[in-house]
Design a protein around this motif. Structure first.
Motif, mmCIF file in Angstrom:
data_model
loop_
_atom_site.group_PDB
_atom_site.id
_atom_site.type_symbol
_atom_site.label_atom_id
_atom_site.label_comp_id
_atom_site.label_asym_id
_atom_site.label_seq_id
_atom_site.Cartn_x
_atom_site.Cartn_y
_atom_site.Cartn_z
ATOM 1 N N ALA A 31 -35.099 17.436 -8.306
ATOM 2 C CA ALA A 31 -36.581 18.101 -8.199
ATOM 3 C C ALA A 31 -37.142 18.939 -6.900
ATOM 4 O O ALA A 31 -37.924 19.846 -6.749
ATOM 5 C CB ALA A 31 -37.792 17.562 -8.820
ATOM 6 N N ALA A 32 -36.777 18.389 -6.134
ATOM 7 C CA ALA A 32 -36.570 17.956 -4.348
ATOM 8 C C ALA A 32 -36.601 19.851 -4.169
ATOM 9 O O ALA A 32 -36.222 19.789 -2.366
ATOM 10 C CB ALA A 32 -36.864 16.710 -3.930
ATOM 11 N N ASP A 33 -35.409 19.826 -4.718
ATOM 12 C CA ASP A 33 -33.975 20.808 -4.296
ATOM 13 C C ASP A 33 -34.054 22.168 -5.381
ATOM 14 O O ASP A 33 -33.622 22.786 -5.027
ATOM 15 C CB ASP A 33 -32.851 20.034 -4.140
ATOM 16 C CG ASP A 33 -32.787 18.820 -3.866
ATOM 17 O OD1 ASP A 33 -32.929 18.975 -2.641
ATOM 18 O OD2 ASP A 33 -31.812 17.613 -3.971
ATOM 19 N N ARG A 34 -35.253 22.041 -5.723
ATOM 20 C CA ARG A 34 -35.614 23.809 -6.657
ATOM 21 C C ARG A 34 -37.348 23.862 -6.599
ATOM 22 O O ARG A 34 -37.725 23.159 -5.250
ATOM 23 C CB ARG A 34 -35.970 23.164 -8.272
ATOM 24 C CG ARG A 34 -34.663 22.479 -8.485
ATOM 25 C CD ARG A 34 -34.978 22.394 -10.128
ATOM 26 N NE ARG A 34 -35.455 21.666 -10.939
ATOM 27 C CZ ARG A 34 -36.268 20.596 -11.431
ATOM 28 N NH1 ARG A 34 -35.254 19.666 -11.444
ATOM 29 N NH2 ARG A 34 -37.853 20.282 -11.678
ATOM 30 N N GLU A 35 -36.956 25.375 -6.520
ATOM 31 C CA GLU A 35 -38.400 26.002 -5.723
ATOM 32 C C GLU A 35 -39.032 25.261 -6.802
ATOM 33 O O GLU A 35 -38.830 24.766 -8.098
ATOM 34 C CB GLU A 35 -38.173 27.359 -6.656
ATOM 35 C CG GLU A 35 -37.426 28.395 -5.753
ATOM 36 C CD GLU A 35 -37.646 27.687 -4.324
ATOM 37 O OE1 GLU A 35 -38.945 28.657 -4.305
ATOM 38 O OE2 GLU A 35 -36.761 28.205 -3.310
ATOM 39 N N PRO A 93 -45.050 16.202 -14.473
ATOM 40 C CA PRO A 93 -45.468 17.044 -14.074
ATOM 41 C C PRO A 93 -45.084 17.168 -12.660
ATOM 42 O O PRO A 93 -44.682 18.170 -12.597
ATOM 43 C CB PRO A 93 -47.071 16.916 -14.373
ATOM 44 C CG PRO A 93 -47.047 15.603 -14.554
ATOM 45 C CD PRO A 93 -46.630 14.797 -15.112
ATOM 46 N N ALA A 94 -44.928 16.232 -11.978
ATOM 47 C CA ALA A 94 -45.056 16.338 -10.788
ATOM 48 C C ALA A 94 -43.493 17.045 -10.071
ATOM 49 O O ALA A 94 -43.715 17.820 -9.968
ATOM 50 C CB ALA A 94 -45.068 15.249 -9.669
ATOM 51 N N GLU A 95 -42.290 16.429 -10.858
ATOM 52 C CA GLU A 95 -41.073 17.237 -11.208
ATOM 53 C C GLU A 95 -40.970 18.564 -11.979
ATOM 54 O O GLU A 95 -39.942 18.870 -11.925
ATOM 55 C CB GLU A 95 -40.131 16.173 -11.260
ATOM 56 C CG GLU A 95 -39.982 14.304 -9.996
ATOM 57 C CD GLU A 95 -41.286 13.449 -10.222
ATOM 58 O OE1 GLU A 95 -41.231 13.947 -11.491
ATOM 59 O OE2 GLU A 95 -41.530 12.949 -9.985
ATOM 60 N N ALA A 96 -41.740 19.183 -12.605
ATOM 61 C CA ALA A 96 -41.937 19.118 -13.442
ATOM 62 C C ALA A 96 -40.361 19.160 -14.797
ATOM 63 O O ALA A 96 -39.895 20.727 -15.005
ATOM 64 C CB ALA A 96 -41.656 21.233 -13.087
ATOM 65 N N VAL A 125 -31.852 11.145 -17.220
ATOM 66 C CA VAL A 125 -33.330 11.560 -16.334
ATOM 67 C C VAL A 125 -34.209 11.817 -15.251
ATOM 68 O O VAL A 125 -34.284 12.172 -14.356
ATOM 69 C CB VAL A 125 -33.943 11.441 -17.367
ATOM 70 C CG1 VAL A 125 -35.691 11.340 -17.111
ATOM 71 C CG2 VAL A 125 -33.969 10.914 -18.693
ATOM 72 N N ARG A 126 -33.209 10.425 -14.642
ATOM 73 C CA ARG A 126 -33.283 9.931 -13.264
ATOM 74 C C ARG A 126 -32.426 11.037 -12.132
ATOM 75 O O ARG A 126 -33.489 11.129 -11.812
ATOM 76 C CB ARG A 126 -32.856 8.925 -12.698
ATOM 77 C CG ARG A 126 -33.328 8.044 -11.702
ATOM 78 C CD ARG A 126 -32.511 6.506 -10.846
ATOM 79 N NE ARG A 126 -33.297 5.977 -11.701
ATOM 80 C CZ ARG A 126 -33.221 5.139 -12.433
ATOM 81 N NH1 ARG A 126 -31.741 5.263 -13.507
ATOM 82 N NH2 ARG A 126 -33.697 4.527 -12.934
ATOM 83 N N THR A 127 -31.547 11.818 -12.739
ATOM 84 C CA THR A 127 -31.147 13.015 -11.967
ATOM 85 C C THR A 127 -32.007 14.289 -11.512
ATOM 86 O O THR A 127 -32.073 14.845 -11.159
ATOM 87 C CB THR A 127 -29.492 12.993 -12.435
ATOM 88 O OG1 THR A 127 -29.012 11.363 -12.305
ATOM 89 C CG2 THR A 127 -29.014 14.420 -11.314
ATOM 90 N N ALA A 128 -32.478 14.048 -13.271
ATOM 91 C CA ALA A 128 -33.318 15.109 -12.780
ATOM 92 C C ALA A 128 -34.500 15.779 -12.903
ATOM 93 O O ALA A 128 -34.683 16.428 -11.901
ATOM 94 C CB ALA A 128 -33.365 16.151 -14.545
#
Length: 360
Positions: A346-350, A272-275, A339-342
């Motif tokens: 997350a930190a660089d996405r809206e 959830p934190a990274e969606a 999966v780790r890359t995704a």
């Protein structure tokens, strides 16, 4: 090494190599031995035997499993009569280079092939009353004695096992199931194919569909069990991947829903934190379970809805990662990297839209 009484000016030896103990008429002719001379050796009490037309075993004892298989391939692989005059078969020897085995395009399939692939549910070849051999549809040979010819318009690429061309597991499985009426035996074979890591359910179901046997009563329930087995194994591999490669623990098997809005569907893992959501691509096998236009329409509607749901999640900012059971089995480290890359991206996405997370 034992040497037969010479039949010609050439020397014919019997060795431990099965390719020297089982020869076709053409291969014997290459040694200077005529069909009449070979037939003389096969008379009652003689040193040879002829288990199949045009194939000779150069000893009087019962043929071994390997000898029966080679004899079947030599029978099924011999060239058409119109071409035999143009073919000179070579007998493999210790100094041979490129060698014509005499098998042509023939390959072992069915239960005999599964036995060679190591299936515990398949009986040993020596105990089989029948050996199935896959050949091109245009071959005009007939099934004879213990050899049953299985014709196909398109041959798969064979696997070499014990020096013999063998059909891939999924194809051999479909050919075996086509000749079985015992639902328990069918279930055992299908279960072992998946549980033993021989092939994925999608491939098996595709071959069963190609063989037009999915609708048989002894197959229907077995396929349902196969899909459930494949799903459970894929989930176990996903759990193992997350644990073994140090990924953060996700929420397992949850449903996503917009607050006061529509249901967004279930996912196999969700951070959830990274969606980031992971979905196992185990729906594909049912794509092959089609036997009429109505099912085709139902399938297309189902997959259209599935694609729309995935697009909806991605518009909401949820990254959906699809993992296949096969890739989880053969390349778990690579899938963990995906999966780790995704998760790191997350930190660089809206920020994603808020979604409710419910147990499934």
């Amino acid at each position: 090494m034992t040497q037969n009484t010479p039949l010609s000016s050439r020397t014919l030896r019997i060795t431990s190599d099965v390719r020297q103990r089982v020869l076709s008429t053409a291969q014997l002719r290459a040694h200077g031995i005529s069909a009449a001379q070979a037939a003389e050796q096969c008379r009652a009490g003689g040193p040879w035997q002829q288990p199949l037309p045009g194939v000779y075993v150069l000893h009087p004892a019962p043929p071994s499993s390997q000898e029966r298989l080679r004899a079947a391939l030599l029978y099924a692989g011999r060239p058409p009569a119109s071409a035999r005059r143009r073919v000179t078969a070579q007998v493999p020897g210790p100094r041979s280079g490129a060698v014509d085995t005499g098998y042509g395009e023939a390959m072992v399939t069915g239960l005999a092939a599964l036995s060679l692939h190591g299936f515990a549910a398949a009986p040993p070849v020596v105990a089989m009353d029948r050996i199935d051999v896959l050949v091109p549809r245009i071959r005009r040979l007939r099934s004879v004695r213990y050899v049953r010819l299985v014709r196909t318009p398109e041959l798969p690429a064979p696997v070499q096992l014990d020096g013999l061309p063998v059909a891939p597991v999924a194809r051999a499985l479909a050919d075996a199931v086509a000749g079985l009426g015992d639902a328990f035996a069918v279930r055992r074979l299908l279960t072992e194919a998946v549980r033993g890591g021989h092939c994925e359910p999608a491939v098996v179901v595709g071959e069963l569909n190609r063989a037009k046997i999915l609708g048989r009563p002894q197959v229907v329930n077995a396929v349902d069990s196969l899909l459930a087995e494949g799903r459970a194994l894929a989930e176990d591999r996903l759990y193992d991947m997350v644990r073994a490669h140090g990924l953060p623990q996700p929420l397992w098997n949850v449903d996503l829903r917009l607050p006061g809005g529509p249901h967004l569907g279930g996912v196999d893992a969700y951070w959830p934190a990274e969606a980031v959501a992971v979905e196992l691509d185990t729906r594909a096998p049912r794509h092959s379970r089609l036997d009429d236009d109505r099912r085709q329409d139902e399938h297309e509607a189902e997959w259209s809805a599935y694609a729309a749901r995935r697009e909806h999640l991605e518009r909401l900012g949820v990254t959906v990662v699809h993992l296949s059971p096969k890739k989880l089995r053969v390349a778990p480290e690579q899938q963990a990297t995906v999966v780790r890359t995704a998760l790191m991206a997350a930190a660089d996405r809206e920020p994603a839209a808020y979604v409710m997370i419910l147990p499934r």
